[in-house]
Design a protein around this motif. Structure first.
Motif, PDB file in Angstrom:
ATOM      1  N   GLY A  35       0.799  -1.174  -0.088  1.00  3.79           N
ATOM      2  CA  GLY A  35       0.065   0.069   0.182  1.00  3.79           C
ATOM      3  C   GLY A  35       1.052   1.216  -0.072  1.00  3.79           C
ATOM      4  N   MET A  36       0.399   2.309   0.434  1.00  3.27           N
ATOM      5  CA  MET A  36       1.015   3.633   0.350  1.00  3.27           C
ATOM      6  C   MET A  36       2.204   3.420   1.183  1.00  3.27           C
ATOM      7  N   GLU A  37       2.129   2.877   2.529  1.00  5.80           N
ATOM      8  CA  GLU A  37       3.311   2.804   3.319  1.00  5.80           C
ATOM      9  C   GLU A  37       4.505   2.231   2.952  1.00  5.80           C
ATOM     10  N   GLU A  38       4.116   0.826   2.312  1.00  9.58           N
ATOM     11  CA  GLU A  38       5.262   0.227   1.717  1.00  9.58           C
ATOM     12  C   GLU A  38       5.734   0.802   0.384  1.00  9.58           C
ATOM     13  N   GLY A  39       4.800   1.231  -0.290  1.00 13.88           N
ATOM     14  CA  GLY A  39       5.220   2.144  -1.585  1.00 13.88           C
ATOM     15  C   GLY A  39       6.543   3.258  -1.338  1.00 13.88           C
ATOM     16  N   LEU A  40       6.290   3.945  -0.090  1.00 17.91           N
ATOM     17  CA  LEU A  40       7.198   4.795   0.272  1.00 17.91           C
ATOM     18  C   LEU A  40       8.339   4.580   0.839  1.00 17.91           C
ATOM     19  N   LYS A  41       8.393   3.205   1.472  1.00 18.37           N
ATOM     20  CA  LYS A  41       9.681   2.459   1.688  1.00 18.37           C
ATOM     21  C   LYS A  41      10.329   1.916   0.629  1.00 18.37           C
ATOM     22  N   LEU A  42       9.536   1.466  -0.610  1.00 19.42           N
ATOM     23  CA  LEU A  42      10.180   0.894  -1.682  1.00 19.42           C
ATOM     24  C   LEU A  42      10.894   1.842  -2.155  1.00 19.42           C
ATOM     25  N   LEU A  43      10.256   3.047  -2.615  1.00 19.82           N
ATOM     26  CA  LEU A  43      10.761   4.324  -2.969  1.00 19.82           C
ATOM     27  C   LEU A  43      12.265   4.699  -2.278  1.00 19.82           C
ATOM     28  N   LYS A  44      12.047   4.774  -1.040  1.00 23.44           N
ATOM     29  CA  LYS A  44      13.349   5.225  -0.192  1.00 23.44           C
ATOM     30  C   LYS A  44      14.191   4.072  -0.313  1.00 23.44           C
ATOM     31  N   ALA A  45      14.106   2.800  -0.155  1.00 21.17           N
ATOM     32  CA  ALA A  45      14.920   1.940  -0.224  1.00 21.17           C
ATOM     33  C   ALA A  45      15.839   1.678  -1.851  1.00 21.17           C
ATOM     34  N   SER A  46      14.883   2.030  -2.709  1.00 20.49           N
ATOM     35  CA  SER A  46      15.325   1.983  -4.106  1.00 20.49           C
ATOM     36  C   SER A  46      16.491   3.059  -4.235  1.00 20.49           C
ATOM     37  N   MET A  47      16.667   4.090  -3.455  1.00 19.28           N
ATOM     38  CA  MET A  47      17.513   4.998  -3.676  1.00 19.28           C
ATOM     39  C   MET A  47      19.006   4.785  -2.740  1.00 19.28           C
ATOM     40  N   GLU A  48      18.697   3.811  -1.780  1.00 21.76           N
ATOM     41  CA  GLU A  48      19.689   3.580  -0.833  1.00 21.76           C
ATOM     42  C   GLU A  48      20.566   2.179  -1.062  1.00 21.76           C
ATOM     43  N   CYS A  49      20.038   1.287  -1.676  1.00 25.60           N
ATOM     44  CA  CYS A  49      20.547  -0.031  -1.588  1.00 25.60           C
ATOM     45  C   CYS A  49      19.987  -1.056  -2.716  1.00 25.60           C
ATOM     46  N   LYS A  50      20.664  -2.099  -3.040  1.00 25.64           N
ATOM     47  CA  LYS A  50      20.251  -2.975  -4.164  1.00 25.64           C
ATOM     48  C   LYS A  50      19.691  -4.268  -3.599  1.00 25.64           C
ATOM     49  N   THR A  51      19.100  -4.145  -2.329  1.00 26.53           N
ATOM     50  CA  THR A  51      18.328  -5.374  -1.705  1.00 26.53           C
ATOM     51  C   THR A  51      16.977  -4.605  -1.290  1.00 26.53           C
ATOM     52  N   VAL A  52      16.200  -4.407  -2.055  1.00 26.57           N
ATOM     53  CA  VAL A  52      15.148  -3.513  -1.580  1.00 26.57           C
ATOM     54  C   VAL A  52      13.863  -4.191  -1.364  1.00 26.57           C
ATOM     55  N   LEU A  53      13.857  -5.225  -1.767  1.00 24.41           N
ATOM     56  CA  LEU A  53      12.651  -6.131  -1.124  1.00 24.41           C
ATOM     57  C   LEU A  53      12.920  -6.577   0.268  1.00 24.41           C
ATOM     58  N   THR A  54      14.251  -7.115   0.267  1.00 24.46           N
ATOM     59  CA  THR A  54      14.875  -7.525   1.569  1.00 24.46           C
ATOM     60  C   THR A  54      14.744  -6.335   2.797  1.00 24.46           C
ATOM     61  N   SER A  55      15.088  -5.154   2.222  1.00 25.50           N
ATOM     62  CA  SER A  55      15.185  -4.315   3.126  1.00 25.50           C
ATOM     63  C   SER A  55      13.667  -3.746   3.632  1.00 25.50           C
ATOM     64  N   VAL A  56      12.635  -3.849   2.849  1.00 23.66           N
ATOM     65  CA  VAL A  56      11.294  -3.243   3.161  1.00 23.66           C
ATOM     66  C   VAL A  56      10.525  -4.269   3.765  1.00 23.66           C
ATOM     67  N   PHE A  57      10.807  -5.701   3.333  1.00 23.16           N
ATOM     68  CA  PHE A  57       9.533  -6.669   3.708  1.00 23.16           C
ATOM     69  C   PHE A  57      10.191  -7.826   4.946  1.00 23.16           C
ATOM     70  N   ILE A  58      11.445  -8.046   4.916  1.00 22.39           N
ATOM     71  CA  ILE A  58      11.909  -8.922   5.823  1.00 22.39           C
ATOM     72  C   ILE A  58      11.767  -8.553   7.306  1.00 22.39           C
ATOM     73  N   SER A  59      12.021  -7.403   7.734  1.00 20.07           N
ATOM     74  CA  SER A  59      11.953  -7.050   9.228  1.00 20.07           C
ATOM     75  C   SER A  59      10.547  -7.085   9.639  1.00 20.07           C
ATOM     76  N   ASN A  60       9.593  -6.590   8.694  1.00 21.98           N
ATOM     77  CA  ASN A  60       8.274  -6.687   8.882  1.00 21.98           C
ATOM     78  C   ASN A  60       7.739  -8.239   9.106  1.00 21.98           C
ATOM     79  N   LEU A  61       8.187  -9.078   8.310  1.00 23.48           N
ATOM     80  CA  LEU A  61       7.900 -10.430   8.486  1.00 23.48           C
ATOM     81  C   LEU A  61       8.308 -11.308   9.506  1.00 23.48           C
ATOM     82  N   GLY A  62       9.378 -11.048   9.940  1.00 19.51           N
ATOM     83  CA  GLY A  62      10.218 -11.607  11.019  1.00 19.51           C
ATOM     84  C   GLY A  62      10.683 -12.864  10.417  1.00 19.51           C
ATOM     85  N   ALA A  63      11.098 -12.784   9.252  1.00 23.40           N
ATOM     86  CA  ALA A  63      11.459 -14.329   8.557  1.00 23.40           C
ATOM     87  C   ALA A  63      12.753 -14.534   9.180  1.00 23.40           C
TER      88      ALA A  63
END
Length: 209
Positions: free
Chosen positions: A181-209
Motif C-alpha cells: 500500500g502507500m506505506e510500503e510504496g514509500l519504503k520501496l521508493l526510499k530503499a531503491s535510492m539507498e541499496c540493491k536489496t530493496v525487497l529484503t530491506s522493506v519486507f523481511i524485518s516486517n515479516l520476522g523471517a
C-alpha cells in the motif's frame, strides 16, 4: 491525499540467509514500479521528507521553498518546481498512489506503438489500436528481483535464478504473501535510492523471517 489501495505480492524468501530471492508479481505491481520512475525529483524529496532523505537534495528543496518569489524569473512558478504535476496512467487508481490527486494527470498508452493520449478508447494514429491502461501488459506473471530488476516469470527462469544464487537447500525456502500500500510504496521508493536489496530491506524485518 489520494485514497490508497494495495496490490498483492508473493515473496520467495531464503529463511537461512533471511533474504528475498525474488517476488512473483502481476501487472499492477510492475506498473507501480515503473510509475516510480516517472516521479520528478521534487516530488521524491517532498514524499520522503527531510528526515528520511539521503544526501543534500532535501536541503536544496528547502532552500528553494524559502527563496522569495522576487528572485525567480517572471515566467517561473516556484510551486510548479516544488510540486510538479506527474503524469499517471488510467489504472493508477488500482495501485497505491504516493501523490495528492491534484498533482497527477491521467494518460493512456498504445500497447503497440507506445504513444500517449489524454483520452481513453481512442484509436492510435500510427497503428489504429485502442489506447490501453498502464505500462505493461496484463495476463503475465512477472519476476521482480531483490534489486527491482523485472522480467517475465517462467519455471526455467526460476530454476536458473535459484542456481545462480547458489540455493541448495530447498527446505529453507518459504513463500510469503504481502500487501503493498502507500506505506510500503514509500519504503520501496526510499530503499531503491539507498541499496540493491530493496525487497529484503522493506519486507523481511516486517515479516520476522
Amino acid at each position: 491525499m489520494a485514497k490508497a489501495t494495495s496490490v498483492k505480492l508473493k515473496l520467495l524468501i531464503d529463511t537461512k540467509t533471511k533474504k528475498v530471492l525474488f517476488a512473483e508479481a502481476g501487472k499492477d505491481f510492475v506498473d507501480f514500479l515503473i510509475y516510480l520512475l516517472s516521479l520528478p525529483v521534487g516530488n521524491v524529496v517532498r514524499l520522503l521528507s527531510e528526515k528520511t532523505m539521503v544526501g543534500s537534495l532535501s536541503k536544496l528543496y528547502q532552500s528553494i521553498e524559502n527563496l522569495q518569489e522576487a528572485y525567480f524569473q517572471p515566467k517561473q512558478n516556484k510551486n510548479s518546481l516544488l510540486n510538479p504535476i506527474v503524469p499517471i496512467f488510467a489504472n493508477a487508481t488500482k495501485i497505491p498512489l504516493l501523490l495528492p490527486a491534484d498533482y497527477t494527470q491521467t494518460l493512456y498508452l498504445c500497447d503497440l506503438c507506445y504513444l500517449f493520449a489524454y483520452v481513453p478508447d481512442l484509436p492510435c494514429p500510427d497503428c489504429g489500436d485502442v489506447y490501453g491502461e498502464g505500462f505493461v501488459k496484463g495476463m503475465v506473471t512477472y519476476m521482480v528481483m531483490d534489486d527491482l530488476e523485472v522480467k517475465p516469470m517462467s519455471i526455467i527462469s526460476s530454476i536458473t535464478l535459484l542456481k545462480r544464487l547458489h540455493v541448495k537447500v530447498l527446505d529453507a525456502l518459504e513463500e510469503k504473501d504481502v500487501n503493498v500500500g502507500m506505506e510500503e510504496g514509500l519504503k520501496l521508493l526510499k530503499a531503491s535510492m539507498e541499496c540493491k536489496t530493496v525487497l529484503t530491506s522493506v519486507f523481511i524485518s516486517n515479516l520476522g523471517a
